[in-house]
Design a protein around this motif. Structure first.
Motif, mmCIF file in Angstrom:
data_model
loop_
_atom_site.group_PDB
_atom_site.id
_atom_site.type_symbol
_atom_site.label_atom_id
_atom_site.label_comp_id
_atom_site.label_asym_id
_atom_site.label_seq_id
_atom_site.Cartn_x
_atom_site.Cartn_y
_atom_site.Cartn_z
ATOM 1 N N THR A 1 0.862 -1.178 0.000
ATOM 2 C CA THR A 1 0.000 0.000 0.000
ATOM 3 C C THR A 1 0.900 1.231 0.000
ATOM 4 O OG1 THR A 1 -0.117 0.174 2.412
ATOM 5 C CG2 THR A 1 -1.726 -1.271 1.334
ATOM 6 N N ALA A 2 0.324 2.398 0.259
ATOM 7 C CA ALA A 2 1.120 3.619 0.277
ATOM 8 C C ALA A 2 2.157 3.618 1.381
ATOM 9 C CB ALA A 2 0.203 4.836 0.426
ATOM 10 N N ASP A 3 1.890 2.859 2.480
ATOM 11 C CA ASP A 3 2.795 2.936 3.625
ATOM 12 C C ASP A 3 3.193 1.598 4.232
ATOM 13 O OD1 ASP A 3 0.370 2.260 4.724
ATOM 14 O OD2 ASP A 3 0.084 4.151 5.773
ATOM 15 N N THR A 4 2.851 0.487 3.599
ATOM 16 C CA THR A 4 3.241 -0.805 4.150
ATOM 17 C C THR A 4 3.328 -1.831 3.033
ATOM 18 O OG1 THR A 4 2.800 -2.371 5.943
ATOM 19 C CG2 THR A 4 0.918 -1.681 4.629
ATOM 20 N N GLU A 5 3.858 -3.016 3.350
ATOM 21 C CA GLU A 5 3.973 -4.047 2.333
ATOM 22 C C GLU A 5 3.961 -5.422 2.980
ATOM 23 O OE1 GLU A 5 8.392 -4.676 1.016
ATOM 24 O OE2 GLU A 5 8.010 -2.516 1.151
ATOM 25 N N GLY A 6 3.640 -6.440 2.184
ATOM 26 C CA GLY A 6 3.592 -7.816 2.650
ATOM 27 C C GLY A 6 2.186 -8.222 3.050
ATOM 28 N N GLU A 7 1.867 -9.503 2.837
ATOM 29 C CA GLU A 7 0.525 -10.003 3.124
ATOM 30 C C GLU A 7 0.106 -9.746 4.565
ATOM 31 O OE1 GLU A 7 -1.686 -14.318 3.548
ATOM 32 O OE2 GLU A 7 -0.260 -14.064 1.891
ATOM 33 N N ALA A 8 0.976 -10.026 5.520
ATOM 34 C CA ALA A 8 0.617 -9.878 6.929
ATOM 35 C C ALA A 8 0.262 -8.443 7.281
ATOM 36 C CB ALA A 8 1.763 -10.372 7.814
ATOM 37 N N ALA A 9 0.927 -7.485 6.650
ATOM 38 C CA ALA A 9 0.691 -6.080 6.963
ATOM 39 C C ALA A 9 -0.524 -5.511 6.245
ATOM 40 C CB ALA A 9 1.929 -5.255 6.613
ATOM 41 N N VAL A 10 -0.825 -6.037 5.055
ATOM 42 C CA VAL A 10 -1.908 -5.478 4.242
ATOM 43 C C VAL A 10 -3.241 -6.164 4.514
ATOM 44 C CG1 VAL A 10 -2.678 -5.053 1.871
ATOM 45 C CG2 VAL A 10 -0.253 -4.808 2.465
ATOM 46 N N HIS A 11 -3.209 -7.476 4.739
ATOM 47 C CA HIS A 11 -4.431 -8.263 4.917
ATOM 48 C C HIS A 11 -5.253 -7.784 6.117
ATOM 49 C CE1 HIS A 11 -7.066 -11.733 5.035
ATOM 50 N NE2 HIS A 11 -6.690 -11.984 6.269
ATOM 51 N N SER A 12 -6.561 -7.737 5.924
ATOM 52 C CA SER A 12 -7.535 -7.415 6.978
ATOM 53 C C SER A 12 -7.484 -5.967 7.449
ATOM 54 C CB SER A 12 -7.376 -8.343 8.190
ATOM 55 O OG SER A 12 -7.821 -9.640 7.883
ATOM 56 N N ARG A 13 -6.925 -5.093 6.626
ATOM 57 C CA ARG A 13 -6.867 -3.682 6.978
ATOM 58 C C ARG A 13 -7.410 -2.841 5.825
ATOM 59 N NH1 ARG A 13 -2.449 -6.119 9.191
ATOM 60 N NH2 ARG A 13 -1.958 -5.611 11.361
ATOM 61 N N PRO A 14 -8.094 -1.744 6.139
ATOM 62 C CA PRO A 14 -8.491 -0.830 5.069
ATOM 63 C C PRO A 14 -7.287 -0.058 4.564
ATOM 64 C CG PRO A 14 -9.184 0.026 7.206
ATOM 65 C CD PRO A 14 -8.591 -1.328 7.462
ATOM 66 N N ALA A 15 -7.337 0.355 3.308
ATOM 67 C CA ALA A 15 -6.287 1.167 2.704
ATOM 68 C C ALA A 15 -6.877 1.865 1.489
ATOM 69 C CB ALA A 15 -5.093 0.306 2.286
ATOM 70 N N ASP A 16 -6.346 3.047 1.184
ATOM 71 C CA ASP A 16 -6.852 3.780 0.021
ATOM 72 C C ASP A 16 -6.666 2.968 -1.261
ATOM 73 O OD1 ASP A 16 -7.640 5.904 1.558
ATOM 74 O OD2 ASP A 16 -5.854 7.104 1.164
ATOM 75 N N TRP A 17 -5.548 2.238 -1.327
ATOM 76 C CA TRP A 17 -5.317 1.360 -2.462
ATOM 77 C C TRP A 17 -4.369 0.243 -2.062
ATOM 78 C CZ3 TRP A 17 -0.183 1.157 -3.685
ATOM 79 C CH2 TRP A 17 0.607 2.278 -3.412
ATOM 80 N N VAL A 18 -4.473 -0.866 -2.785
ATOM 81 C CA VAL A 18 -3.605 -2.019 -2.590
ATOM 82 C C VAL A 18 -3.044 -2.409 -3.950
ATOM 83 C CG1 VAL A 18 -3.495 -4.471 -1.997
ATOM 84 C CG2 VAL A 18 -4.811 -2.909 -0.560
ATOM 85 N N ALA A 19 -1.720 -2.492 -4.047
ATOM 86 C CA ALA A 19 -1.066 -2.918 -5.283
ATOM 87 C C ALA A 19 -0.623 -4.365 -5.154
ATOM 88 C CB ALA A 19 0.138 -2.025 -5.587
ATOM 89 N N PHE A 20 -0.774 -5.093 -6.243
ATOM 90 C CA PHE A 20 -0.514 -6.525 -6.287
ATOM 91 C C PHE A 20 0.289 -6.783 -7.544
ATOM 92 C CE2 PHE A 20 -2.106 -11.017 -6.454
ATOM 93 C CZ PHE A 20 -1.895 -11.361 -5.122
ATOM 94 N N GLY A 21 1.541 -7.211 -7.411
ATOM 95 C CA GLY A 21 2.408 -7.262 -8.574
ATOM 96 C C GLY A 21 2.987 -8.615 -8.892
ATOM 97 N N GLY A 22 2.832 -9.052 -10.143
ATOM 98 C CA GLY A 22 3.477 -10.255 -10.636
ATOM 99 C C GLY A 22 4.771 -9.913 -11.341
ATOM 100 N N ASP A 23 5.301 -10.865 -12.101
ATOM 101 C CA ASP A 23 6.568 -10.641 -12.789
ATOM 102 C C ASP A 23 6.453 -9.595 -13.898
ATOM 103 O OD1 ASP A 23 7.873 -12.498 -11.224
ATOM 104 O OD2 ASP A 23 7.466 -14.171 -12.599
ATOM 105 N N ARG A 24 5.298 -9.592 -14.604
ATOM 106 C CA ARG A 24 5.164 -8.697 -15.763
ATOM 107 C C ARG A 24 3.940 -7.802 -15.690
ATOM 108 N NH1 ARG A 24 4.777 -11.978 -20.911
ATOM 109 N NH2 ARG A 24 3.641 -13.471 -19.599
#
Length: 284
Positions: free
Chosen positions: A188-211
């Motif tokens: 997100t804008a201020d955190t990263e990793g599943e444990a930190a992002v999961h189950s929390r509200p955020a203005d946006w969530v980015a999810f990135g693969g290889d391409r």
């Protein structure tokens, strides 16, 4: 379970290029909670960013709306989480039936659906989906759904979390991404990793693969309050949590509305690029 047989579909195009196909009357096993879905969804360069009926979760159907507990009926597919028993095979699956298109254009549609279980309509949905070009390497999928209680009395939406399974508040908008050798990044804008992002509200969530990168954003105040459901290690998927800490009630005749805008981009986006594209997508 076998793959869906040939069913009616429509194509969605962005800047003259096909970017998604929508199956609106899928012929599916009842245990999958049959429902319309978007698959395949691709980047502008043609890289697939959805998966359909993967071996790990056959009831994951690309992009769509799925709720595991609507007044006790399973509109998610697969087993039902029962308090003090765990995941349980039950004959309680519902179905989302396409009833009409109010609008059907190359870049979007407005659809009416009936959510039914035991031959009774529980919810009526209006679904509005639109695509828009953002840059020459990114486009936006704007997905709004409204669920109206058509029963004579109140009902509520639940999740495995509200039925006793901690951390499993899935239900609502859900995007199943392709599984790859490497685990996708999530931030997100201020955190990263599943444990930190999961189950929390955020203005946006980015999810990135290889391409590719997907950036999810709630575009209304109620949607922004919903925590995000995120999985990276077991399988790659992101969704909203309509019923996170408690069940979501809907009065007779009442309506719940949510809008999620997803940026679909080629390549890996930085935080600054993700935030900029989300702002453009939400106001497009």
């Amino acid at each position: 379970m076998t793959a869906p047989r040939t069913t009616p579909t429509l194509a969605l195009c962005c800047a003259g290029r096909p970017v998604a196909r929508y199956s609106y009357r899928p012929d599916l096993d009842p245990r999958l909670a049959p429902r319309p879905y978007l698959h395949p969804v691709t980047t502008l360069l043609g890289t697939p960013v959805t998966e359909l009926m993967p071996a790990d979760h056959p009831h994951h159907l690309g992009v769509g709306i799925a709720v595991p507990d609507v007044a006790g009926h399973n509109f998610w597919g697969g087993r039902t989480y029962v308090r003090d028993r765990g995941p349980t095979e039950r004959d309680n699956h519902g179905v989302q039936r396409h009833t009409a298109f109010n609008l059907r254009d190359p870049d979007g549609f407005v659809e009416e659906l009936s959510w039914r279980a035991d031959e009774q309509e529980l919810l009526r949905e209006r679904r509005t989906v639109a695509v828009a070009e953002l840059t020459d390497t990114a486009w936006a999928l704007d997905f709004t759904f409204s669920l109206t209680n058509t029963t004579p009395g109140p009902l509520s939406l639940g999740s495995p979390a509200t039925n006793g399974r901690t951390g499993a508040a899935y239900g609502g908008f859900f995007w199943r991404a392709p599984k790859a050798a490497s685990v996708p990044d999530v931030y997100t804008a201020d955190t990263e990793g599943e444990a930190a992002v999961h189950s929390r509200p955020a203005d946006w969530v980015a999810f990135g693969g290889d391409r590719w990168t997907l950036v999810f954003s709630g575009a209304t105040e109620p949607t922004r309050r919903d925590p995000w459901f995120v999985r990276t290690g077991g399988y790659p998927g992101v969704g909203s949590s309509l019923a996170h800490g408690e069940r979501l009630p809907i009065t007779a005749g009442g309506t719940v509305v949510r809008r999620i805008v997803t940026v679909v981009a080629d390549g890996r986006l930085s935080r600054e690029e993700a935030a900029s594209l989300v702002r453009k997508a939400v106001t497009a």
